[in-house]
Design a protein around this motif. Structure first.
Motif, PDB file in Angstrom:
ATOM      1  N   UNK A 160      69.494  53.308  34.349  1.00 35.54           N
ATOM      2  CA  UNK A 160      70.696  53.053  33.403  1.00 35.54           C
ATOM      3  C   UNK A 160      71.662  54.114  33.785  1.00 35.54           C
ATOM      4  N   UNK A 161      71.216  55.317  33.915  1.00 34.93           N
ATOM      5  CA  UNK A 161      72.111  56.500  34.242  1.00 34.93           C
ATOM      6  C   UNK A 161      72.851  56.564  35.554  1.00 34.93           C
ATOM      7  N   UNK A 162      72.096  55.927  36.508  1.00 33.16           N
ATOM      8  CA  UNK A 162      72.437  55.785  37.879  1.00 33.16           C
ATOM      9  C   UNK A 162      73.625  54.524  38.191  1.00 33.16           C
ATOM     10  N   UNK A 163      73.434  53.519  37.409  1.00 33.76           N
ATOM     11  CA  UNK A 163      74.171  52.638  37.462  1.00 33.76           C
ATOM     12  C   UNK A 163      75.719  52.868  36.734  1.00 33.76           C
ATOM     13  N   UNK A 164      75.523  53.569  35.511  1.00 33.49           N
ATOM     14  CA  UNK A 164      76.668  53.879  34.811  1.00 33.49           C
ATOM     15  C   UNK A 164      77.452  55.052  35.606  1.00 33.49           C
ATOM     16  N   UNK A 165      76.663  56.104  36.290  1.00 34.64           N
ATOM     17  CA  UNK A 165      77.372  57.187  36.808  1.00 34.64           C
ATOM     18  C   UNK A 165      78.015  56.544  38.241  1.00 34.64           C
ATOM     19  N   UNK A 167      79.375  53.737  38.567  1.00 33.91           N
ATOM     20  CA  UNK A 167      80.527  53.078  38.216  1.00 33.91           C
ATOM     21  C   UNK A 167      81.866  53.937  37.814  1.00 33.91           C
ATOM     22  N   UNK A 168      81.157  54.983  37.384  1.00 37.10           N
ATOM     23  CA  UNK A 168      82.319  56.014  36.887  1.00 37.10           C
ATOM     24  C   UNK A 168      82.859  56.621  38.114  1.00 37.10           C
ATOM     25  N   UNK A 169      82.243  56.560  39.354  1.00 40.59           N
ATOM     26  CA  UNK A 169      82.441  57.000  40.836  1.00 40.59           C
ATOM     27  C   UNK A 169      83.685  55.957  41.209  1.00 40.59           C
ATOM     28  N   UNK A 170      82.907  54.674  41.388  1.00 42.13           N
ATOM     29  CA  UNK A 170      83.710  53.499  41.941  1.00 42.13           C
ATOM     30  C   UNK A 170      85.058  53.455  41.214  1.00 42.13           C
ATOM     31  N   UNK A 171      84.903  53.505  39.720  1.00 39.36           N
ATOM     32  CA  UNK A 171      86.344  53.302  39.023  1.00 39.36           C
ATOM     33  C   UNK A 171      87.258  54.146  39.571  1.00 39.36           C
ATOM     34  N   UNK A 172      86.999  55.439  39.950  1.00 36.08           N
ATOM     35  CA  UNK A 172      87.955  56.253  40.250  1.00 36.08           C
ATOM     36  C   UNK A 172      88.100  56.409  41.618  1.00 36.08           C
ATOM     37  N   UNK A 173      87.401  55.828  42.559  1.00 40.26           N
ATOM     38  CA  UNK A 173      88.018  55.518  44.033  1.00 40.26           C
ATOM     39  C   UNK A 173      89.017  54.423  43.703  1.00 40.26           C
TER      40      UNK A 173
ATOM     41  N   UNK B  84      81.668  69.525  31.977  1.00 39.45           N
ATOM     42  CA  UNK B  84      80.675  70.564  31.400  1.00 39.45           C
ATOM     43  C   UNK B  84      79.414  70.366  31.941  1.00 39.45           C
ATOM     44  N   UNK B  85      79.332  70.011  33.266  1.00 35.98           N
ATOM     45  CA  UNK B  85      78.065  69.775  34.018  1.00 35.98           C
ATOM     46  C   UNK B  85      77.223  70.924  34.099  1.00 35.98           C
ATOM     47  N   UNK B  86      76.300  71.478  33.810  1.00 37.34           N
ATOM     48  CA  UNK B  86      75.415  72.659  33.828  1.00 37.34           C
ATOM     49  C   UNK B  86      74.959  72.668  35.400  1.00 37.34           C
ATOM     50  N   UNK B  87      74.443  71.524  35.813  1.00 33.45           N
ATOM     51  CA  UNK B  87      73.877  71.618  37.139  1.00 33.45           C
ATOM     52  C   UNK B  87      74.791  71.741  38.245  1.00 33.45           C
ATOM     53  N   UNK B  88      75.916  70.974  38.213  1.00 31.88           N
ATOM     54  CA  UNK B  88      76.877  71.119  39.308  1.00 31.88           C
ATOM     55  C   UNK B  88      77.818  72.387  39.187  1.00 31.88           C
ATOM     56  N   UNK B  89      78.027  72.655  38.170  1.00 34.47           N
ATOM     57  CA  UNK B  89      78.783  74.206  38.088  1.00 34.47           C
ATOM     58  C   UNK B  89      78.129  75.270  38.620  1.00 34.47           C
ATOM     59  N   UNK B  90      76.675  75.084  38.340  1.00 34.78           N
ATOM     60  CA  UNK B  90      75.867  76.193  38.867  1.00 34.78           C
ATOM     61  C   UNK B  90      75.760  76.093  40.411  1.00 34.78           C
ATOM     62  N   UNK B  91      75.342  74.707  40.610  1.00 37.85           N
ATOM     63  CA  UNK B  91      74.843  74.839  42.099  1.00 37.85           C
ATOM     64  C   UNK B  91      76.444  75.032  43.204  1.00 37.85           C
ATOM     65  N   UNK B  92      77.452  74.318  42.425  1.00 33.48           N
ATOM     66  CA  UNK B  92      78.752  74.223  43.417  1.00 33.48           C
ATOM     67  C   UNK B  92      79.511  75.475  43.026  1.00 33.48           C
ATOM     68  N   UNK B 170      77.790  62.398  40.000  1.00 33.19           N
ATOM     69  CA  UNK B 170      76.771  63.213  39.983  1.00 33.19           C
ATOM     70  C   UNK B 170      76.642  64.099  38.705  1.00 33.19           C
ATOM     71  N   UNK B 171      77.716  64.558  38.089  1.00 34.43           N
ATOM     72  CA  UNK B 171      77.925  65.177  36.805  1.00 34.43           C
ATOM     73  C   UNK B 171      77.146  64.089  35.738  1.00 34.43           C
ATOM     74  N   UNK B 172      77.301  63.061  35.758  1.00 34.48           N
ATOM     75  CA  UNK B 172      76.704  62.372  34.934  1.00 34.48           C
ATOM     76  C   UNK B 172      75.396  61.857  35.061  1.00 34.48           C
ATOM     77  N   UNK B 173      74.744  61.749  36.377  1.00 33.72           N
ATOM     78  CA  UNK B 173      73.279  61.570  36.617  1.00 33.72           C
ATOM     79  C   UNK B 173      72.633  62.794  36.125  1.00 33.72           C
ATOM     80  N   UNK B 174      73.162  63.899  36.541  1.00 32.45           N
ATOM     81  CA  UNK B 174      72.585  65.380  35.967  1.00 32.45           C
ATOM     82  C   UNK B 174      72.572  65.576  34.633  1.00 32.45           C
ATOM     83  N   UNK B 175      73.751  65.304  33.854  1.00 34.11           N
ATOM     84  CA  UNK B 175      73.786  65.193  32.517  1.00 34.11           C
ATOM     85  C   UNK B 175      72.701  64.054  31.665  1.00 34.11           C
ATOM     86  N   UNK B 176      72.619  62.971  32.370  1.00 33.13           N
ATOM     87  CA  UNK B 176      71.628  61.970  31.725  1.00 33.13           C
ATOM     88  C   UNK B 176      70.174  62.263  31.681  1.00 33.13           C
TER      89      UNK B 176
END
Lengths: 190, 190, 190, 190, 190, 190
Positions: A160-165, A167-173, B84-92, B170-176
């Motif tokens: 669920x998280x991966x699909x939602x995420x 499309x947050x990418x694809x929407x923006x591209x 506000x993604x803790x993972x990506x802010x830290x690593x990147x 990626x922010x959303x996968x990490x947060x999810x």
């Protein structure tokens, strides 16, 4: 698509395949879907980027999952509704109509999934996907627990998280480059 | 990472490689970076998903582009700051500090890129990436023109859009999944 | 701070003390902290304003309270994260790292306090401070009750509110004048 | 105020002065204003906090400045309108009515300063104050330049910023503790 | 209203009645209210539009309903506070003061209904009206159930919804044309 | 509509006409449109409310105006897209498709009018309508001037404002009562 219609606002070629492999892939799309989705033509200027995109897309949307293909398309459209993405709402709205055989369901996902007559499973799934879209920083264990209570496994939550995420990418591209959906989608499965 | 620290909130294995290919890849990370980024361990439960992720990531962040690697990392962090993604802010954030040799620049990208002392090129690039993150539906030709006026080619615009969009994913996968960054990042390049 | 670096975007003097009393105060800062925080130099153009600021600051952050100094700094940083204040995140992020001896905790307050592994007391405290920051008009008795249930007294509630409110002020003064934090903060207690 | 009306939702005493100095200060308020503003009674439980508050308040709102007292009150109310602060809108709305002799101006600041018939100076001043309130992270040099073009000095900019920031603090203290304005304000200068 | 004051920012006549029927209606307003509300003069350029507006207004605000006239005015003002509508806050704020005989209640509706000392019935009613104003897409059966639990019938729910919706219309017409409230409202029932 | 399908979530009758006048009106709808729009059935429980609604609706959408009927429907849909109103997007999306003969235009209004290939007149008109929807408090003379520059008269501005405002009302009535659009709309003019 008429030959001379633009696919995006960027000057990155005319969407023709750059390799025999891609040409074969496009032919297969034409055969199976009756069209080559413009998103593929948009990525066609660079075979590496196209392959990375299709590999991720196909794994997420067509690969093994505890979520049905329709469920994944429902997530795609509900997320795209938040982001008002013309390309994805058009292409994936059509997919929801086709996979469900229910044109109204497709419209509800485009317009406002909240007022659809959803099962608790689907409401939990879409509530999570939309919260993740609108305020990813606020997802907490309670949100994951709500999915578990609705019957989803941890692997399902990942999906669920991966699909939602995704499309947050694809929407923006799509929005960034003004990607145009194939006109054929508008009339499909109405 | 201590062996028994959790990588995500989901019960999807312990992050060990599932194939010799992945084991070799992790060993290479360990050698080159001194650690295996936890995002890779998080995806390790499924080799197909891991490969799709790394292929897209490596193409976008390490492949040929008119954008320098530092510029791509700056986009990554400015986008992750909105989300506000803790993972990506830290690593990147660590990556910006390392690639720039300027710890303050890393902090500015994490905290508020707007108040950094940026070149017009970098300001245009980050303004686009952040607008695409916050209101993708409002990106219009004028936004693309602003990038062109700042010296970016259409291919560069694709790359700015793709990197910004990728981190919205990626922010959303990490947060999810509550992905935990490797502790080593915090002290790097300070 | 190098002599010739600017402290703010306003032309209000060079940050030198305007009175022997202020000179002595700055010397004490130098001795105790190893630096004179730029916020004090920013206010130095007017002794009355400087005194009003330091009196309130010292009462709130260093005076008697049911909140520990670390707790007050955690509030300061969580509030500043909402407001994306470069000055306050830098200076008070360092304070959280120093007082806690936990660099990761400082980063979590800067990036997203919600995903930190917090005690119920700290979560209640920060949830209140952040709600007060984002939608002060929506604070109701139920929010105060949540603090009481987490063990806070009415005097503690006053202090949580006052510290959160103070940083909503300081964040805005700093952002309005583009206040620059001392570079030394970036590397402290990493 | 009737003796037995509550001043805040917190149990922090009845608002009586804790020292002869404070008693004298309250008596002076009573004499000059016809009432002791409840904000002072709210802080009265701790003389140090009360003094810090009044010192800053008096410096900002009554001290020397390139801004008139009315201008500072207009900022106070426009900021409080964004934050929907009942206490500050009531007390400082009355102040705008009294200082301007124009009840309608007071109402416009409470309801929507944008539609008031303002001089360019006042519009620039309030636009800055409200932007600083709503999105402090987005204040840039262009915003300060707009104030300079409207005739404000750098010292004036400091004062605009400080007053706007102060009410972002006071609004939040008042909302956090449910501070009740003196009923007398409602009918003043109508 | 002085003859030569403008009613709106549009050049659509001077607000004089265009028919004997309208002239009689205005005379009746003058007699009953002591003024002709400027909203009627604003619509006076077209008798059909004026009639449609007054018919709907009178049905909603003065017709039979399970809601008292004061309750309908409270909804009007709470909605107008979200939309910061100068015209409606002024005219209907006065109505709340008059109908309730409680000037403070009028101010609370203008400034922040949430902090008023409301009955559960009124809080449920206003919470629904304000949610419907701010995020109509998120109204679900649970929101209607909350009204039923507070004692409202389905017909009452229709009326709450209709009044809240009507002021979302009126606020926007007034803001779009910069409609000026009659000055007399400011001092009424203080 | 099947007889036994619900029209709204409220128990306010079955949508049958309550008077011969209304029965005749419904018959005329059936004849001209092939259906009785459910919004009329929803209002049918009270003839006075139904008449007030239809009088305003017919004046705005079908009466004399410098705006074409298609333009008014485009405003209706763009506004309803902001408010995610399932009823209005469905019914008026169909109207845009029918009046324009361009199914894609209907979809663009539903999904994101900004990315449509619009004339400057239509873009100005929709930008005003959407700003009025999202932040009515921020409409200023400059916004009206933008419409005048795009060729609209002051009377046209009144009509743009009135139509946009009307759908901000209708969207909220529909969402508040969960109004169901007639299924026939989904397939019309595809």
């Amino acid at each position: 698509m008429t030959e001379n219609e633009r696919i995006t606002a960027l000057d990155l070629g005319d969407g023709s395949p750059q390799s025999p492999e891609t040409a074969a892939y496009f032919a297969k799309c034409e055969e199976k879907l009756g069209l080559v989705p413009n998103v593929l033509r948009a990525y066609a200027f660079d075979d590496g980027k196209l392959r990375a995109f299709t590999q991720m897309y196909n794994d997420l949307m067509l690969g093994d999952s505890g979520l049905s293909k329709l469920e994944r398309e429902m997530i795609a459209v509900a997320v795209s509704s938040v982001n008002h993405c013309f390309y994805c709402l058009t292409a994936h709205g059509a997919a929801v109509r086709q996979l469900s055989g229910d044109p109204k369901l497709g419209e509800l996902m485009v317009m406002n999934y909240r007022v659809a007559d959803l099962t608790p499973r689907h409401r939990a799934m879409l509530d999570f996907a939309v919260k993740l879209t609108k305020e990813p920083e606020a997802i907490l264990e309670a949100d994951r627990e709500a999915l578990r209570k609705a019957g989803f496994s941890d692997r399902d939550i990942w999906d669920i998280a991966s699909v939602a995420a995704f499309f947050n990418m694809s929407n923006r591209v799509a929005s960034a480059v003004d990607m145009q959906p194939n006109d054929e989608y508008h009339g499909m499965a109405r």
